[in-house]
Design a protein around this motif. Structure first.
Motif, PDB file in Angstrom:
ATOM      1  N   TYR A 163       0.780  -1.231   0.000  1.00  0.00           N
ATOM      2  CA  TYR A 163       0.000   0.000   0.000  1.00  0.00           C
ATOM      3  C   TYR A 163       0.819   1.293   0.000  1.00  0.00           C
ATOM      4  CZ  TYR A 163      -3.647  -3.281   1.234  1.00  0.00           C
ATOM      5  OH  TYR A 163      -4.509  -4.333   1.236  1.00  0.00           O
ATOM      6  N   GLY A 164       2.088   1.226   0.319  1.00  0.00           N
ATOM      7  CA  GLY A 164       2.890   2.440   0.431  1.00  0.00           C
ATOM      8  C   GLY A 164       3.618   2.769  -0.864  1.00  0.00           C
ATOM      9  N   ASN A 165       4.304   3.888  -0.845  1.00  0.00           N
ATOM     10  CA  ASN A 165       5.121   4.267  -1.995  1.00  0.00           C
ATOM     11  C   ASN A 165       6.576   3.910  -1.695  1.00  0.00           C
ATOM     12  OD1 ASN A 165       5.942   6.230  -0.198  1.00  0.00           O
ATOM     13  ND2 ASN A 165       4.915   7.900  -1.244  1.00  0.00           N
ATOM     14  N   ALA A 166       7.467   4.207  -2.636  1.00  0.00           N
ATOM     15  CA  ALA A 166       8.876   3.835  -2.486  1.00  0.00           C
ATOM     16  C   ALA A 166       9.511   4.527  -1.284  1.00  0.00           C
ATOM     17  CB  ALA A 166       9.640   4.165  -3.764  1.00  0.00           C
ATOM     18  N   GLU A 167       9.184   5.784  -1.065  1.00  0.00           N
ATOM     19  CA  GLU A 167       9.775   6.520   0.063  1.00  0.00           C
ATOM     20  C   GLU A 167       9.355   5.907   1.402  1.00  0.00           C
ATOM     21  OE1 GLU A 167      12.264   8.948   1.940  1.00  0.00           O
ATOM     22  OE2 GLU A 167      12.102   8.757  -0.219  1.00  0.00           O
ATOM     23  N   ALA A 168       8.103   5.516   1.512  1.00  0.00           N
ATOM     24  CA  ALA A 168       7.628   4.892   2.751  1.00  0.00           C
ATOM     25  C   ALA A 168       8.310   3.547   2.974  1.00  0.00           C
ATOM     26  CB  ALA A 168       6.111   4.718   2.704  1.00  0.00           C
ATOM     27  N   GLN A 169       8.538   2.795   1.907  1.00  0.00           N
ATOM     28  CA  GLN A 169       9.249   1.523   2.038  1.00  0.00           C
ATOM     29  C   GLN A 169      10.678   1.733   2.515  1.00  0.00           C
ATOM     30  OE1 GLN A 169       8.955  -1.200  -1.299  1.00  0.00           O
ATOM     31  NE2 GLN A 169       7.036  -0.226  -1.909  1.00  0.00           N
ATOM     32  N   ARG A 170      11.342   2.723   1.942  1.00  0.00           N
ATOM     33  CA  ARG A 170      12.721   3.012   2.372  1.00  0.00           C
ATOM     34  C   ARG A 170      12.756   3.394   3.852  1.00  0.00           C
ATOM     35  NH1 ARG A 170      12.681   6.082  -2.599  1.00  0.00           N
ATOM     36  NH2 ARG A 170      13.522   4.751  -4.211  1.00  0.00           N
ATOM     37  N   GLU A 171      11.826   4.226   4.258  1.00  0.00           N
ATOM     38  CA  GLU A 171      11.777   4.636   5.664  1.00  0.00           C
ATOM     39  C   GLU A 171      11.503   3.438   6.573  1.00  0.00           C
ATOM     40  OE1 GLU A 171       9.416   7.858   8.476  1.00  0.00           O
ATOM     41  OE2 GLU A 171       9.058   7.845   6.322  1.00  0.00           O
ATOM     42  N   GLY A 172      10.627   2.549   6.124  1.00  0.00           N
ATOM     43  CA  GLY A 172      10.337   1.345   6.895  1.00  0.00           C
ATOM     44  C   GLY A 172      11.571   0.480   7.100  1.00  0.00           C
ATOM     45  N   TYR A 173      12.343   0.267   6.042  1.00  0.00           N
ATOM     46  CA  TYR A 173      13.579  -0.512   6.182  1.00  0.00           C
ATOM     47  C   TYR A 173      14.565   0.177   7.114  1.00  0.00           C
ATOM     48  CZ  TYR A 173      12.297  -3.676   2.369  1.00  0.00           C
ATOM     49  OH  TYR A 173      11.680  -4.611   1.596  1.00  0.00           O
ATOM     50  N   ASN A 174      14.690   1.511   6.990  1.00  0.00           N
ATOM     51  CA  ASN A 174      15.654   2.241   7.819  1.00  0.00           C
ATOM     52  C   ASN A 174      15.272   2.257   9.289  1.00  0.00           C
ATOM     53  OD1 ASN A 174      17.266   2.828   5.617  1.00  0.00           O
ATOM     54  ND2 ASN A 174      16.302   4.809   5.245  1.00  0.00           N
ATOM     55  N   ILE A 175      13.997   2.115   9.593  1.00  0.00           N
ATOM     56  CA  ILE A 175      13.554   2.122  10.991  1.00  0.00           C
ATOM     57  C   ILE A 175      13.444   0.708  11.546  1.00  0.00           C
ATOM     58  CG2 ILE A 175      11.595   2.656  12.506  1.00  0.00           C
ATOM     59  CD1 ILE A 175      11.108   5.128  10.733  1.00  0.00           C
ATOM     60  N   LEU A 176      12.832  -0.189  10.774  1.00  0.00           N
ATOM     61  CA  LEU A 176      12.510  -1.501  11.317  1.00  0.00           C
ATOM     62  C   LEU A 176      13.698  -2.457  11.395  1.00  0.00           C
ATOM     63  CD1 LEU A 176       9.020  -2.015   9.688  1.00  0.00           C
ATOM     64  CD2 LEU A 176       9.541  -1.464  12.052  1.00  0.00           C
ATOM     65  N   TYR A 177      14.598  -2.430  10.433  1.00  0.00           N
ATOM     66  CA  TYR A 177      15.724  -3.358  10.492  1.00  0.00           C
ATOM     67  C   TYR A 177      16.609  -3.118  11.717  1.00  0.00           C
ATOM     68  CZ  TYR A 177      15.153  -6.102   6.227  1.00  0.00           C
ATOM     69  OH  TYR A 177      14.714  -6.996   5.289  1.00  0.00           O
ATOM     70  N   PRO A 178      16.945  -1.874  12.067  1.00  0.00           N
ATOM     71  CA  PRO A 178      17.692  -1.693  13.316  1.00  0.00           C
ATOM     72  C   PRO A 178      16.910  -2.178  14.543  1.00  0.00           C
ATOM     73  CG  PRO A 178      17.925   0.248  11.965  1.00  0.00           C
ATOM     74  CD  PRO A 178      16.892  -0.623  11.306  1.00  0.00           C
ATOM     75  N   ALA A 179      15.598  -1.971  14.523  1.00  0.00           N
ATOM     76  CA  ALA A 179      14.789  -2.458  15.648  1.00  0.00           C
ATOM     77  C   ALA A 179      14.836  -3.980  15.721  1.00  0.00           C
ATOM     78  CB  ALA A 179      13.348  -1.969  15.511  1.00  0.00           C
ATOM     79  N   TYR A 180      14.719  -4.647  14.565  1.00  0.00           N
ATOM     80  CA  TYR A 180      14.823  -6.109  14.549  1.00  0.00           C
ATOM     81  C   TYR A 180      16.188  -6.540  15.059  1.00  0.00           C
ATOM     82  CZ  TYR A 180      10.767  -5.937  11.380  1.00  0.00           C
ATOM     83  OH  TYR A 180       9.547  -5.705  10.800  1.00  0.00           O
ATOM     84  N   GLY A 181      17.225  -5.790  14.702  1.00  0.00           N
ATOM     85  CA  GLY A 181      18.569  -6.109  15.175  1.00  0.00           C
ATOM     86  C   GLY A 181      18.679  -6.039  16.686  1.00  0.00           C
ATOM     87  N   THR A 182      17.992  -5.073  17.300  1.00  0.00           N
ATOM     88  CA  THR A 182      18.036  -4.987  18.766  1.00  0.00           C
ATOM     89  C   THR A 182      17.359  -6.194  19.401  1.00  0.00           C
ATOM     90  OG1 THR A 182      15.982  -3.717  18.942  1.00  0.00           O
ATOM     91  CG2 THR A 182      18.042  -2.470  18.748  1.00  0.00           C
ATOM     92  N   TYR A 183      16.285  -6.687  18.773  1.00  0.00           N
ATOM     93  CA  TYR A 183      15.602  -7.863  19.329  1.00  0.00           C
ATOM     94  C   TYR A 183      16.510  -9.080  19.265  1.00  0.00           C
ATOM     95  CZ  TYR A 183      11.529  -4.886  18.449  1.00  0.00           C
ATOM     96  OH  TYR A 183      10.645  -3.848  18.395  1.00  0.00           O
ATOM     97  N   VAL A 184      17.156  -9.276  18.135  1.00  0.00           N
ATOM     98  CA  VAL A 184      18.049 -10.430  17.979  1.00  0.00           C
ATOM     99  C   VAL A 184      19.261 -10.282  18.890  1.00  0.00           C
ATOM    100  CG1 VAL A 184      19.527 -11.658  16.345  1.00  0.00           C
ATOM    101  CG2 VAL A 184      17.257 -10.887  15.632  1.00  0.00           C
ATOM    102  N   GLY A 185      19.845  -9.077  18.920  1.00  0.00           N
ATOM    103  CA  GLY A 185      21.019  -8.865  19.761  1.00  0.00           C
ATOM    104  C   GLY A 185      20.715  -9.017  21.239  1.00  0.00           C
ATOM    105  N   SER A 186      19.537  -8.589  21.657  1.00  0.00           N
ATOM    106  CA  SER A 186      19.156  -8.737  23.065  1.00  0.00           C
ATOM    107  C   SER A 186      18.904 -10.188  23.435  1.00  0.00           C
ATOM    108  CB  SER A 186      17.906  -7.921  23.360  1.00  0.00           C
ATOM    109  OG  SER A 186      18.171  -6.548  23.214  1.00  0.00           O
ATOM    110  N   ALA A 187      18.502 -10.983  22.470  1.00  0.00           N
ATOM    111  CA  ALA A 187      18.235 -12.397  22.743  1.00  0.00           C
ATOM    112  C   ALA A 187      19.518 -13.160  23.052  1.00  0.00           C
ATOM    113  CB  ALA A 187      17.525 -13.029  21.555  1.00  0.00           C
ATOM    114  N   ILE A 188      20.643 -12.618  22.622  1.00  0.00           N
ATOM    115  CA  ILE A 188      21.913 -13.267  22.930  1.00  0.00           C
ATOM    116  C   ILE A 188      22.137 -13.258  24.434  1.00  0.00           C
ATOM    117  CG2 ILE A 188      24.421 -13.070  22.653  1.00  0.00           C
ATOM    118  CD1 ILE A 188      23.873 -12.058  19.819  1.00  0.00           C
ATOM    119  N   GLY A 189      21.805 -12.169  25.086  1.00  0.00           N
ATOM    120  CA  GLY A 189      21.803 -12.102  26.545  1.00  0.00           C
ATOM    121  C   GLY A 189      23.153 -12.018  27.206  1.00  0.00           C
TER     122      GLY A 189
END
Length: 99
Positions: free
Chosen positions: A7-33
């Motif tokens: 449903y979004g445009n290219a700019e919204a997709q780029r923003e989503g990747y720039n925000i969500l991938y670092p957030a996903y990284g924090t979840y994975v990195g925190s799971a290492i413990g």
């Protein structure tokens, strides 16, 4: 991200990747413990790098065509519920009282 692709445009997709991938990284990195937070920091760094790379791969939106609205009207199916002969009959409502 799937919703943005649909449903979004290219700019919204780029923003989503720039925000969500670092957030996903924090979840994975925190799971290492680990007690020093090295996994968290590594997850943030890897997430930022992956998000920036993924956002650079999103193609630009195609430019809108001048005749797209007219083409859509020409190919649309005719409205069958409001015909010149009268309105189509709808089934009775289930909420009506029977006598």
């Amino acid at each position: 991200i799937g919703w943005l692709q649909q449903y979004g445009n290219a700019e919204a997709q780029r923003e989503g990747y720039n925000i969500l991938y670092p957030a996903y990284g924090t979840y994975v990195g925190s799971a290492i413990g680990d007690p020093w937070g090295i996994g968290y920091v590594a997850g943030v760094l890897v997430g930022h790098a992956a998000g920036r790379w993924k956002s650079s791969q999103v193609p630009d939106d195609p430019p809108p065509t001048a005749t797209s609205h007219r083409e859509a009207e020409a190919t649309a199916e005719p409205n069958t519920t409001n015909t010149p002969q009268g309105r189509a009959r709808l089934p009775p409502s289930r909420n009506t009282r029977r006598q």
